[in-house]
Design a protein around this motif. Structure first.
Motif, PDB file in Angstrom:
ATOM      1  N   VAL A 227       0.858  -1.185   0.000  1.00  0.00           N
ATOM      2  CA  VAL A 227       0.000   0.000   0.000  1.00  0.00           C
ATOM      3  C   VAL A 227       0.894   1.236   0.000  1.00  0.00           C
ATOM      4  N   VAL A 228       0.670   2.128  -0.961  1.00  0.00           N
ATOM      5  CA  VAL A 228       1.463   3.357  -1.085  1.00  0.00           C
ATOM      6  C   VAL A 228       0.570   4.547  -0.736  1.00  0.00           C
ATOM      7  N   ILE A 229       0.999   5.319   0.264  1.00  0.00           N
ATOM      8  CA  ILE A 229       0.235   6.482   0.725  1.00  0.00           C
ATOM      9  C   ILE A 229       1.103   7.730   0.591  1.00  0.00           C
ATOM     10  N   PRO A 230       0.854   8.579  -0.410  1.00  0.00           N
ATOM     11  CA  PRO A 230       1.558   9.861  -0.482  1.00  0.00           C
ATOM     12  C   PRO A 230       0.868  10.867   0.440  1.00  0.00           C
ATOM     13  N   VAL A 231       1.638  11.720   1.093  1.00  0.00           N
ATOM     14  CA  VAL A 231       1.020  12.650   2.040  1.00  0.00           C
ATOM     15  C   VAL A 231       1.789  13.962   2.063  1.00  0.00           C
ATOM     16  N   TYR A 232       1.025  15.046   2.167  1.00  0.00           N
ATOM     17  CA  TYR A 232       1.626  16.377   2.300  1.00  0.00           C
ATOM     18  C   TYR A 232       0.737  17.219   3.208  1.00  0.00           C
ATOM     19  N   ASN A 233       1.295  17.608   4.353  1.00  0.00           N
ATOM     20  CA  ASN A 233       0.582  18.465   5.309  1.00  0.00           C
ATOM     21  C   ASN A 233      -0.784  17.899   5.694  1.00  0.00           C
ATOM     22  N   ARG A 234      -0.805  16.617   6.018  1.00  0.00           N
ATOM     23  CA  ARG A 234      -2.071  15.990   6.410  1.00  0.00           C
ATOM     24  C   ARG A 234      -1.929  15.313   7.777  1.00  0.00           C
ATOM     25  N   ALA A 235      -1.234  15.970   8.687  1.00  0.00           N
ATOM     26  CA  ALA A 235      -1.069  15.396  10.027  1.00  0.00           C
ATOM     27  C   ALA A 235      -2.413  15.152  10.694  1.00  0.00           C
ATOM     28  N   HIS A 236      -3.398  15.979  10.367  1.00  0.00           N
ATOM     29  CA  HIS A 236      -4.701  15.893  11.025  1.00  0.00           C
ATOM     30  C   HIS A 236      -5.512  14.665  10.613  1.00  0.00           C
ATOM     31  N   CYS A 237      -5.167  14.038   9.468  1.00  0.00           N
ATOM     32  CA  CYS A 237      -5.984  12.904   9.024  1.00  0.00           C
ATOM     33  C   CYS A 237      -5.178  11.649   8.705  1.00  0.00           C
ATOM     34  N   ILE A 238      -3.846  11.724   8.744  1.00  0.00           N
ATOM     35  CA  ILE A 238      -3.042  10.558   8.376  1.00  0.00           C
ATOM     36  C   ILE A 238      -3.250   9.397   9.348  1.00  0.00           C
ATOM     37  N   GLY A 239      -3.527   9.686  10.604  1.00  0.00           N
ATOM     38  CA  GLY A 239      -3.734   8.618  11.582  1.00  0.00           C
ATOM     39  C   GLY A 239      -4.939   7.764  11.244  1.00  0.00           C
ATOM     40  N   ALA A 240      -6.058   8.405  10.924  1.00  0.00           N
ATOM     41  CA  ALA A 240      -7.274   7.661  10.568  1.00  0.00           C
ATOM     42  C   ALA A 240      -7.067   6.881   9.278  1.00  0.00           C
ATOM     43  N   CYS A 241      -6.357   7.487   8.335  1.00  0.00           N
ATOM     44  CA  CYS A 241      -6.061   6.824   7.068  1.00  0.00           C
ATOM     45  C   CYS A 241      -5.266   5.538   7.304  1.00  0.00           C
ATOM     46  N   LEU A 242      -4.177   5.647   8.057  1.00  0.00           N
ATOM     47  CA  LEU A 242      -3.339   4.477   8.331  1.00  0.00           C
ATOM     48  C   LEU A 242      -4.067   3.431   9.155  1.00  0.00           C
ATOM     49  N   GLN A 243      -4.857   3.877  10.111  1.00  0.00           N
ATOM     50  CA  GLN A 243      -5.582   2.917  10.938  1.00  0.00           C
ATOM     51  C   GLN A 243      -6.553   2.096  10.098  1.00  0.00           C
ATOM     52  N   SER A 244      -7.123   2.721   9.060  1.00  0.00           N
ATOM     53  CA  SER A 244      -8.047   1.980   8.192  1.00  0.00           C
ATOM     54  C   SER A 244      -7.322   0.893   7.406  1.00  0.00           C
ATOM     55  N   ILE A 296       6.085   3.253  -5.623  1.00  0.00           N
ATOM     56  CA  ILE A 296       6.025   2.142  -6.584  1.00  0.00           C
ATOM     57  C   ILE A 296       7.404   1.506  -6.743  1.00  0.00           C
ATOM     58  N   GLN A 297       8.412   2.342  -6.908  1.00  0.00           N
ATOM     59  CA  GLN A 297       9.765   1.843  -7.146  1.00  0.00           C
ATOM     60  C   GLN A 297      10.343   1.131  -5.928  1.00  0.00           C
ATOM     61  N   GLN A 298       9.919   1.535  -4.735  1.00  0.00           N
ATOM     62  CA  GLN A 298      10.435   0.921  -3.509  1.00  0.00           C
ATOM     63  C   GLN A 298       9.646  -0.322  -3.098  1.00  0.00           C
ATOM     64  N   ALA A 299       8.462  -0.512  -3.661  1.00  0.00           N
ATOM     65  CA  ALA A 299       7.567  -1.591  -3.228  1.00  0.00           C
ATOM     66  C   ALA A 299       8.187  -2.966  -3.453  1.00  0.00           C
ATOM     67  N   LYS A 300       7.980  -3.860  -2.490  1.00  0.00           N
ATOM     68  CA  LYS A 300       8.532  -5.212  -2.558  1.00  0.00           C
ATOM     69  C   LYS A 300       7.502  -6.247  -3.020  1.00  0.00           C
TER      70      LYS A 300
END
Length: 491
Positions: A227-244, A296-300
């Motif tokens: 799972v690849v999650i790009p993020v920029y200035n989303r500290a307020h919602c990244i926790g809920a995203c990752l928890q899902s 994508i390039q780092q994904a195993k």
């Protein structure tokens, strides 16, 4: 019945029957099963996503079988007639071919989509082009004069194409040229059958298997997905995203979070998750395409799923999608259904946002019909089709999906396991006006590379449509620079 792909062949002798049985792909003979009761057929087929049908020889029988297939499999999206044909040109003997046109003896002529809904082995040559004639009786030796306009001859393809194309079902064609239609054609055919079965074994191994069953079992809780999650200035919602993601009933093998040089307290928000994710931080803000490409390039893992940092997944998202790919392993890309939330309120998507399935390139020209947060895609597709275009400031997903849907079918999981949350100021769609200008850039890129005249016609029509709308908007705003740009484009 939920079968989406039907493979037809005229003769049992053409098929690697043992391989099909060992992989639980039902094989039905039309002569044997045509008059069976529906409940008996259902018991034989079960929930198979792929079925092979032996039609019998000759256009009349093949056409009757085609109507039976549609009745038996109402959900079928693709039919591939695969098997043998005679050559009317010795240059194709011993080759796999996909004609771009078929004809029957009564004069019916049909164009054939030369793409296939499954992957083809890279080491097997497949000639594309030429015309195939379907006949009721074979002729060996001195051929009729009107046959000389064709390169190939068989006894079923045009009859099936006539039925399935009229029903709106994608019909595809692959033939192995076993003989040269000479006096020795029958012996050539018998000799070639062993090669046909052997190479079909390879073709099916490549195109009809998700992976070898001994390597990955569907009941395992971990699935081979990054799972690849790009993020920029989303500290307020990244926790809920990752928890899902962590709440998935079938967990991914890897979670990569790419921080695009955020300026908020993102790293603090990620601390509770650091042991369960791979964290990558860009030194400079590079944009969402750069960040996704880095992931994508780092994904195993052999499969990838994307999730935007402001979206969420329901717990069954990956499990549903992985089960879908086990049932329909020919798909190399699929997406789930979505639930839309705008400013905290659930809204219903417009009808034109309905997600299609299959060959969706033409439908995708108007607007983006694939959501990154819903996609599961085989990693090898990026090596073939390229990555997200980092030069596009927006609509980078539209550009990539156009490239992929031009060559590949897209599967659809009928659930609502992706929660799309919109209406906030930092979305790209809120940041940029006149989003169609980026789509026009993507369309012009596609046109530059497109060689097929029919696809070029569709691209040009959509470019003109979108450019005209943009031009009218710029005229209202008296933006002279953009007016001149789009007037030149429309000349």
């Amino acid at each position: 019945m939920t079968t989406k792909l039907v493979i037809t062949a005229a003769l049992k002798a053409e098929l690697p029957i043992d391989w099909l049985h060992s992989h639980d792909i039902p094989v039905l003979s039309y002569n044997k099963w045509a008059n069976k009761a529906p409940n008996v057929l259902q018991e034989e087929i079960g929930d198979a996503g792929i079925v092979v049908v032996i039609t019998g020889v000759g256009p009349t029988l093949s056409q009757a079988c085609a109507h039976w297939i549609k009745t038996l499999f109402p959900a079928v999206l693709y039919v591939v007639n695969i098997g043998t044909a005679g050559g009317l040109d010795k240059g194709f003997l011993g080759q796999w071919v996909t004609p771009n046109a078929v004809a029957s003896e009564n004069g019916t002529k049909l164009q054939i989509d030369v793409r296939l809904p499954f992957a083809w082995p890279v080491h097997l040559k497949r000639h594309i082009g030429g015309k195939l004639l379907t006949v009721a009786q074979p002729v060996f030796g001195a051929l009729p004069e009107d046959w000389k306009h064709y390169q190939f001859v068989d006894m079923e393809a045009a009859a099936q194409a006539d039925v399935f194309q009229a029903l709106g079902i994608a019909f595809h064609l692959v033939k192995y040229i076993t003989d040269d239609s000479s006096q020795t054609a029958k012996q050539q055919f018998k000799t070639a059958l062993k090669t046909v079965r052997s190479e079909l074994h390879q073709i099916f191994n490549t195109g009809l298997l998700l992976t070898e069953p001994s390597v990955i079992q569907p009941e395992k809780k971990t699935v081979p997905i990054t799972v690849v999650i790009p993020v920029y200035n989303r500290a307020h919602c990244i926790g809920a995203c990752l928890q899902s993601v962590l709440n998935q009933t079938q967990a991914p093998q890897e979670i990569i979070v790419v921080d695009d040089a955020s300026e908020d307290h993102l790293e603090s928000a990620l601390k509770p998750f650091r042991e369960r994710i791979t964290f990558i931080k860009n030194e400079l803000n590079q944009g969402v395409s750069y960040s996704r490409n880095l992931g994508i390039q780092q994904a195993k893992s052999p499969w990838l799923a994307f999730l935007d940092s402001d979206d969420l997944w329901q717990p069954e998202k990956l499990a549903n999608q992985w089960a879908f790919h086990h049932r329909y392993p020919f798909y190399q890309i699929s997406q789930n259904g979505e639930m839309w939330i705008r400013n905290g309120i659930r809204v219903n998507p417009k009808h034109y946002h309905t997600k299609p399935e299959g060959w969706i390139w033409s439908l995708s020209l108007q607007r983006c019909l694939i959501s990154p947060s819903a996609v599961m895609i085989k990693k090898t597709l990026f090596a073939q089709m390229g990555l997200f275009d980092e030069r596009l400031r927006a609509c980078e997903d539209y550009d990539l999906w156009l490239r992929i849907t031009r060559e590949y079918v897209v599967g659809l999981v009928n659930d609502l396991s992706v929660v799309k949350q919109g209406g906030h100021d930092d979305q790209l769609s809120m940041r940029y006006s006149a989003m169609d200008r980026f789509r026009v850039q993507a369309l012009l890129k596609a046109l530059e590379k497109e060689e097929n005249s029919e696809f070029r016609t569709e691209l040009i029509a959509m470019i003109r449509k979108k450019a005209t709308i943009l031009l009218n908007g710029y005229r209202k705003r008296q933006n002279q620079k953009e007016i001149e740009k789009y007037e030149r484009l429309l000349e």
